[in-house]
Write an enzyme that holds these catalytic residues in place. Structure first.
Site, PDB file in Angstrom:
ATOM      1  N   HIS A  56       0.741  -1.257  -0.041  1.00  0.00           N
ATOM      2  CA  HIS A  56      -0.045  -0.042  -0.191  1.00  0.00           C
ATOM      3  C   HIS A  56       1.102   1.262   0.012  1.00  0.00           C
ATOM      4  CE1 HIS A  56      -4.052  -1.675   1.778  1.00  0.00           C
ATOM      5  NE2 HIS A  56      -3.440  -2.616   0.573  1.00  0.00           N
ATOM      6  N   PRO A  70      -2.445  -0.141  19.300  1.00  0.00           N
ATOM      7  CA  PRO A  70      -2.180  -0.421  17.948  1.00  0.00           C
ATOM      8  C   PRO A  70      -2.530   0.582  16.968  1.00  0.00           C
ATOM      9  CG  PRO A  70      -4.064  -1.397  18.967  1.00  0.00           C
ATOM     10  CD  PRO A  70      -3.446  -0.896  19.870  1.00  0.00           C
TER      11      PRO A  70
HETATM   12  P1  FAD Z   1       4.139 -12.005  20.896  1.00  0.00           P
HETATM   13  O1  FAD Z   1       3.768 -12.050  19.523  1.00  0.00           O
HETATM   14  O2  FAD Z   1       3.417 -11.774  22.130  1.00  0.00           O
HETATM   15  O3  FAD Z   1       5.091 -13.577  21.125  1.00  0.00           O
HETATM   16  C1  FAD Z   1       5.576 -13.862  22.527  1.00  0.00           C
HETATM   17  C2  FAD Z   1       5.412 -15.401  22.295  1.00  0.00           C
HETATM   18  O4  FAD Z   1       5.982 -15.854  23.664  1.00  0.00           O
HETATM   19  C3  FAD Z   1       4.135 -15.993  22.217  1.00  0.00           C
HETATM   20  O5  FAD Z   1       3.995 -16.905  21.160  1.00  0.00           O
HETATM   21  C4  FAD Z   1       3.639 -16.342  23.743  1.00  0.00           C
HETATM   22  O6  FAD Z   1       2.953 -17.824  23.337  1.00  0.00           O
HETATM   23  C5  FAD Z   1       5.131 -16.985  24.052  1.00  0.00           C
HETATM   24  N1  FAD Z   1       5.189 -17.051  25.659  1.00  0.00           N
HETATM   25  C6  FAD Z   1       4.504 -16.091  26.458  1.00  0.00           C
HETATM   26  N2  FAD Z   1       4.973 -16.379  27.771  1.00  0.00           N
HETATM   27  C7  FAD Z   1       5.766 -17.476  27.536  1.00  0.00           C
HETATM   28  C8  FAD Z   1       6.553 -18.029  28.887  1.00  0.00           C
HETATM   29  N3  FAD Z   1       6.435 -18.022  29.921  1.00  0.00           N
HETATM   30  N4  FAD Z   1       7.412 -19.271  28.137  1.00  0.00           N
HETATM   31  C9  FAD Z   1       7.598 -19.296  26.848  1.00  0.00           C
HETATM   32  N5  FAD Z   1       6.863 -18.762  25.852  1.00  0.00           N
HETATM   33  C10 FAD Z   1       6.099 -17.675  26.373  1.00  0.00           C
HETATM   34  N6  FAD Z   1       1.968  -4.493  15.751  1.00  0.00           N
HETATM   35  C11 FAD Z   1       2.208  -3.947  14.312  1.00  0.00           C
HETATM   36  O7  FAD Z   1       3.327  -3.738  14.070  1.00  0.00           O
HETATM   37  N7  FAD Z   1       1.235  -3.571  13.436  1.00  0.00           N
HETATM   38  C12 FAD Z   1      -0.094  -3.733  13.448  1.00  0.00           C
HETATM   39  O8  FAD Z   1      -0.780  -3.367  12.679  1.00  0.00           O
HETATM   40  C13 FAD Z   1      -0.464  -4.163  14.780  1.00  0.00           C
HETATM   41  N8  FAD Z   1      -1.746  -4.358  14.917  1.00  0.00           N
HETATM   42  C14 FAD Z   1      -2.108  -4.967  16.186  1.00  0.00           C
HETATM   43  C15 FAD Z   1      -3.478  -5.342  16.169  1.00  0.00           C
HETATM   44  C16 FAD Z   1      -4.132  -5.938  17.518  1.00  0.00           C
HETATM   45  C17 FAD Z   1      -5.436  -6.107  17.678  1.00  0.00           C
HETATM   46  C18 FAD Z   1      -2.894  -6.222  18.337  1.00  0.00           C
HETATM   47  C19 FAD Z   1      -3.447  -6.961  19.583  1.00  0.00           C
HETATM   48  C20 FAD Z   1      -1.605  -5.841  18.367  1.00  0.00           C
HETATM   49  C21 FAD Z   1      -1.370  -5.355  17.288  1.00  0.00           C
HETATM   50  N9  FAD Z   1       0.122  -4.914  16.978  1.00  0.00           N
HETATM   51  C22 FAD Z   1       0.606  -4.532  15.914  1.00  0.00           C
HETATM   52  C23 FAD Z   1       1.049  -5.415  17.964  1.00  0.00           C
HETATM   53  C24 FAD Z   1       1.705  -6.844  17.602  1.00  0.00           C
HETATM   54  O9  FAD Z   1       0.763  -7.811  17.697  1.00  0.00           O
HETATM   55  C25 FAD Z   1       2.646  -7.209  18.876  1.00  0.00           C
HETATM   56  O10 FAD Z   1       3.558  -5.917  19.358  1.00  0.00           O
HETATM   57  C26 FAD Z   1       3.740  -8.401  18.484  1.00  0.00           C
HETATM   58  O11 FAD Z   1       2.948  -9.452  18.580  1.00  0.00           O
HETATM   59  C27 FAD Z   1       4.834  -8.219  19.507  1.00  0.00           C
HETATM   60  O12 FAD Z   1       5.795  -9.410  19.085  1.00  0.00           O
HETATM   61  P2  FAD Z   1       6.605 -10.382  20.096  1.00  0.00           P
HETATM   62  O13 FAD Z   1       7.148 -11.520  19.545  1.00  0.00           O
HETATM   63  O14 FAD Z   1       7.291  -9.265  20.892  1.00  0.00           O
HETATM   64  O15 FAD Z   1       5.391 -11.009  21.194  1.00  0.00           O
HETATM   65  C1  PHB Z   2      -4.909  -4.540  10.889  1.00  0.00           C
HETATM   66  O1  PHB Z   2      -4.782  -4.739   9.858  1.00  0.00           O
HETATM   67  O2  PHB Z   2      -4.839  -5.357  11.555  1.00  0.00           O
HETATM   68  C2  PHB Z   2      -4.361  -3.188  11.645  1.00  0.00           C
HETATM   69  C3  PHB Z   2      -4.105  -1.930  10.661  1.00  0.00           C
HETATM   70  C4  PHB Z   2      -3.659  -0.937  11.246  1.00  0.00           C
HETATM   71  C5  PHB Z   2      -3.397  -0.674  12.529  1.00  0.00           C
HETATM   72  C6  PHB Z   2      -3.699  -1.789  13.434  1.00  0.00           C
HETATM   73  C7  PHB Z   2      -4.296  -2.920  12.876  1.00  0.00           C
HETATM   74  O3  PHB Z   2      -2.985   0.390  13.288  1.00  0.00           O
END
Ligand code: FAD
Ligand code: PHB
Length: 399
Positions: A80, A301
């Site tokens: 996009h 988010p």
């Molecule tokens: P996570 O994805 O949370 O991964 C952590 C992993 O560790 C998980 O698999 C979990 O099961 C595991 N874990 C937890 N505890 C333990 C334990 N004790 N022992 C072993 N494993 C464990 N971000 C964007 O960049 N763009 C977006 O558009 C966006 N939209 C979002 C929309 C929504 C609705 C939400 C909820 C979030 C959004 N985010 C977005 C944020 C993004 O999803 C998170 O910031 C991202 O998942 C972070 O990645 P991570 O690997 O740090 O953590």
């Molecule tokens: C999404 O596509 O899930 C999405 C897009 C934009 C945002 C957050 C989530 O800011």
């Protein structure tokens, strides 16, 4: 020491969590010839199904290409070049690419990223231990840290040089840092997002962020036949109070424009509620433990930054560990936290800015709404203001 046949008792790096941060780090380390084990609490199907982010910054896509894990992303990701801001019933396009020297975002679900990274990891014979319970971290300030966990009903111990805490905002790594050694900064917002995935083609080809007197709404997508939509809801709302008819009514009310455009309805495939929160822990390291992604910081988010920050941390940590193993030079590791925190705080500010500009605050008076509308109009009419939003949205190269 207890171990299963396929569980080596030693690895250079123990990575806790198979989310975007942990899996990206595992690939970067593999690229540098450094071995690691990923230890994940959930099963593979669960982590591959968990719907979350959807917007990848240019730098995130570039890194996945460099790591050779972008084949499906390149085929199926939707590139996009702009996003839309809507207020007072009118739509205004922010031309991201024109304003940022050609940079773009790619719409591709986080769970698809996770699937791709897991498949590539297993194809490289890289270990991921799913279903690991009771993970605990030990001797983090020595040069021989250990990770304990239970799996298949048995106790396991992994010896390593470093631990990467990539276990998200509810993991164990953050709390392994003594409270006296960390500072936290936090803000909770008085609202949540109700998100749905709907089996209907997107109603517009680009993302729409809508300001409305009833509250914020967002139109996004996951492919040509699947729309992703969010509405601002109360902080304590449960799914029971949001039957599909109410969700569509609010989406249509908040996203319609005065020229008659509205969103198309479809079957709701998934529905969930997410609280909005800003959180940072400093520093992001303690002894041989390095935190990456949501384990160290959370953004609301609205700026689409969380997954991108997680991947950016993994890149900084991967490069720092590579320098240590290649040259015995600890300088990049020593600077890990301060390097990451510059980007983190920029993203915290941008995410707070977008959240504040677009949501209805329960205690917000008419004065605040007037300020929001003035800021939205400014961003949509001033090239300087639009450029600032665009460069933050596509991701800053140098922070
Ligand atoms: P996570 O994805 O949370 O991964 C952590 C992993 O560790 C998980 O698999 C979990 O099961 C595991 N874990 C937890 N505890 C333990 C334990 N004790 N022992 C072993 N494993 C464990 N971000 C964007 O960049 N763009 C977006 O558009 C966006 N939209 C979002 C929309 C929504 C609705 C939400 C909820 C979030 C959004 N985010 C977005 C944020 C993004 O999803 C998170 O910031 C991202 O998942 C972070 O990645 P991570 O690997 O740090 O953590
Ligand atoms: C999404 O596509 O899930 C999405 C897009 C934009 C945002 C957050 C989530 O800011």
């Amino acid at each position: 020491m207890i171990q299963t046949r396929q569980s080596p008792a030693r690895s250079q790096v123990a990575i806790i969590g198979a989310g975007p941060a942990g899996l990206t780090l595992a690939h970067i380390l593999h690229h540098h010839g450094i071995d690691s084990v990923v230890i994940e609490r959930r099963d593979r199907a669960y982590v591959e199904r968990r719907l979350r982010a959807g917007v990848l910054e240019q730098g995130t896509v570039d890194l996945f290409r460099a790591l050779g894990v972008s084949a499906r992303l390149d085929r199926e990701g939707l590139v996009h070049h702009g996003i839309n801001l809507q207020f007072s019933g009118e739509r205004h396009r922010i031309a991201l690419s024109d304003l940022t020297g050609g940079r773009a975002i790619t719409i591709y679900g986080q769970h698809e990223v996770v699937k791709d990274l897991i498949a590539a990891r297993l194809a490289n014979d890289g270990p991921i231990w799913f279903d690991a319970d009771d993970v605990s971290l030990h001797d983090l300030t020595s040069d021989k840290p250990r990770v304990h966990f239970r799996r298949d009903g048995r106790a396991h111990e992994l010896h390593c040089d470093f631990v990467a805490g990539c276990d998200g905002s509810h993991g164990v790594s953050r709390s392994a840092v003594p409270t006296a050694e960390r500072r936290t900064f936090e803000r909770t917002y008085p609202f949540s997002w109700l998100g749905i995935l709907a089996a209907v083609p997107p109603s517009l080809g680009e993302v729409i962020y809508a300001h409305h007197e009833r509250g914020f709404a967002l139109h996004s997508m996951r492919g040509p036949q699947v729309t992703r939509l969010y509405v601002q809801c109360g902080p304590d709302d449960g799914l029971d109070s949001w039957p599909d008819e109410r969700v569509w009514l609010e989406l249509k009310t908040r996203l319609s424009t005065t020229d008659g455009w509205t969103v198309q309805e479809g079957a709701v495939i998934e529905k969930s509620i997410t609280a909005l929160r800003s959180f940072v822990m400093e520093p992001m390291q303690y002894g041989q433990l390095f935190l990456a992604g949501d384990a160290a910081h959370v953004v609301p988010p609205t700026g689409a930054k969380g997954m991108n920050l997680a991947v950016a941390d993994a890149r900084v940590l991967g490069d720092a560990l590579a320098q240590w193993y290649r040259a015995g030079d600890r300088s990049l590791l020593a600077e890990y936290s301060s390097t990451c925190l510059r980007r983190v705080w920029r993203a915290e500010h941008f995410s707070w800015f977008m959240t504040s500009m677009l949501h209805r605050f329960p205690d917000g008076d008419a004065f605040q709404q007037k300020l929001q509308l003035s800021q939205l109009r400014y961003v949509c009419t001033s090239t300087a203001a639009a450029t600032s939003l665009a460069e933050n949205y596509v991701g800053l190269e140098h922070v």
